[in-house]
Design an enzyme around this catalytic site. Structure first.
Site, PDB file in Angstrom:
ATOM      1  N   LEU A 123       0.781  -1.298  -0.122  1.00 34.44           N
ATOM      2  CA  LEU A 123       0.093  -0.071   0.055  1.00 34.44           C
ATOM      3  C   LEU A 123       0.967   1.322  -0.009  1.00 34.44           C
ATOM      4  CD1 LEU A 123      -2.555  -1.210   2.479  1.00 34.44           C
ATOM      5  CD2 LEU A 123      -3.141  -1.017   0.076  1.00 34.44           C
ATOM      6  N   PRO A 124       0.240   2.389  -0.257  1.00 31.99           N
ATOM      7  CA  PRO A 124       1.064   3.708  -0.409  1.00 31.99           C
ATOM      8  C   PRO A 124       1.723   4.122   0.599  1.00 31.99           C
ATOM      9  CG  PRO A 124      -1.088   3.864  -1.695  1.00 31.99           C
ATOM     10  CD  PRO A 124      -1.172   2.639  -0.836  1.00 31.99           C
ATOM     11  N   LYS A 231      15.013  -0.638   3.917  1.00 32.33           N
ATOM     12  CA  LYS A 231      14.407   0.032   2.761  1.00 32.33           C
ATOM     13  C   LYS A 231      14.564   1.525   2.621  1.00 32.33           C
ATOM     14  CE  LYS A 231      11.924  -0.011  -1.079  1.00 32.33           C
ATOM     15  NZ  LYS A 231      10.400  -0.359  -1.208  1.00 32.33           N
TER      16      LYS A 231
END
Length: 356
Positions: A123-124, A231
């Protein structure tokens, strides 16, 4: 029968998977791939801590929420591997395409988790993930004890820890496993997963086995939330790298160099990088990448700006200096405000190459 792989004794047909702690990541990834064999299997490694996981020929049922440029390809690879997959996205188009491939389309995010052994979210941003999992009609309201929730979005590491703790209260295991490899890696099933779990843990091996059809490398980052730390650090470097490559290529091309020859020089010299070789930002240099498709698809400028904002927030919390990251955030924020938000982040080359 038995197989010998890099010094590993592997027995198939025994009713379980036996793994030992090892610092050899190539070895670990080999073991994870053995875990995906359709028959019951037993793999034993001769040294260190041993972990056993039993599994049968029946493929795990997986829910998938978020079918954007990355998620749709990831879900498709799960289907190709034979997993029953239930999908959800607010955009009906990717849902319909995956339905033709054999997926079941859910009517809500929670519905993907009702029968699932594992649910993957892509998801964003942080609020989307939090609401999808912890909301009043979220996954946690329907998932059975023992369900695994894997978030492959890029979100705030502290939010991951909070969601993990809330899920643990209902015996649902939630872990962060963001990805690297871009749309090409998602399509080819060669993504790198940065998993927020310890290398020797049962959780890491279990999660990696679910993710195997979508990836090539499964890296244990040490604990919950640390996958996101990895990340954000990666994307900080990537944004700076893409800006630097675009700036330098634009300089050479403006001075009369051919883009193909200049890129070839970069890729056989010290400027070689993923942004120059695999994902070159100059149109026509690398076929099929977003720069050769008018910067459509790929990793959106809005998303890299969001990731940089998160990285700056995390950096501030530990007083880590990120001057180049701050400049990169300003550049991508400017691109977003000028209407390039939905374009791939390599559009920064196009921005540099035009007279403003």
């Amino acid at each position: 029968y038995q197989r010998r792989v890099r010094g590993i004794n592997a027995e198939y047909g025994g009713g379980g998977l036996f793994l030992s702690h090892t610092s050899d990541h190539h070895l670990l990834n080999t073991m994870i791939r053995l875990a995906s064999f359709p028959s019951t299997s037993k793999v034993s490694v001769s040294s260190g801590l041993t972990f056993q996981r039993c599994f049968s020929s029946q493929k795990a049922t997986i829910g998938f929420i978020g079918l954007g440029n990355m998620g749709a390809s990831m879900a498709k690879n799960l289907l190709k591997a034979g997993h029953p997959v239930t999908v959800f996205d607010l955009n009906p188009e990717p849902c319909n395409l995956l339905q033709k491939e054999g997926a079941v389309v859910a009517k809500s995010p929670a519905e993907t988790g009702r029968q699932a052994n594992c649910v993957i979210t892509m998801l964003p941003n942080t609020p989307h993930v939090t609401e999808t999992i912890l909301g009043s009609a979220g996954l946690l309201s329907v998932c059975a004890p023992g369900t695994v929730i894997v978030d492959s979005s890029t979100i705030d590491p502290n939010a991951v820890k909070h969601i993990h703790q809330e899920c643990a209260k209902k015996n649902v295991f939630m872990v962060d496993a963001p990805v690297s490899g871009g749309v090409v890696g998602a399509a080819n099933g060669t993504l790198t997963f940065m998993i927020g779990a310890a290398e020797s843990s049962a959780e890491f091996t279990k999660v990696a086995a679910f993710l195997q059809p979508m990836g090539k490398n499964f890296v244990p980052c040490g604990g919950v939330g640390l996958g996101q730390v990895a990340k954000l650090s990666n994307n900080l470097a990537l944004a700076i790298q893409m800006i630097g490559v675009s700036e330098a290529l634009n300089l050479g091309i403006q001075m009369g160099m051919d883009s193909q020859f200049l890129s070839r020089i970069f890729n056989t010299s010290t400027a070689r990088s993923w942004s120059s070789e695999i994902y070159n930002p100059v149109p026509g240099v690398v076929p099929g990448v977003p720069s050769s498709r008018n910067y459509e698809g790929g990793f959106g400028t809005d998303l890299i700006a969001k990731d940089l904002s998160l990285a700056l927030k995390v950096a501030e919390s530990v007083k880590a200096p990120v001057p180049l990251g701050a400049n990169a955030h300003q550049i991508y924020s400017l691109l977003s405000h000028q209407g390039f938000g939905k374009k791939d982040f390599s559009v920064v080359y196009d921005f540099f190459s035009k007279k403003h």
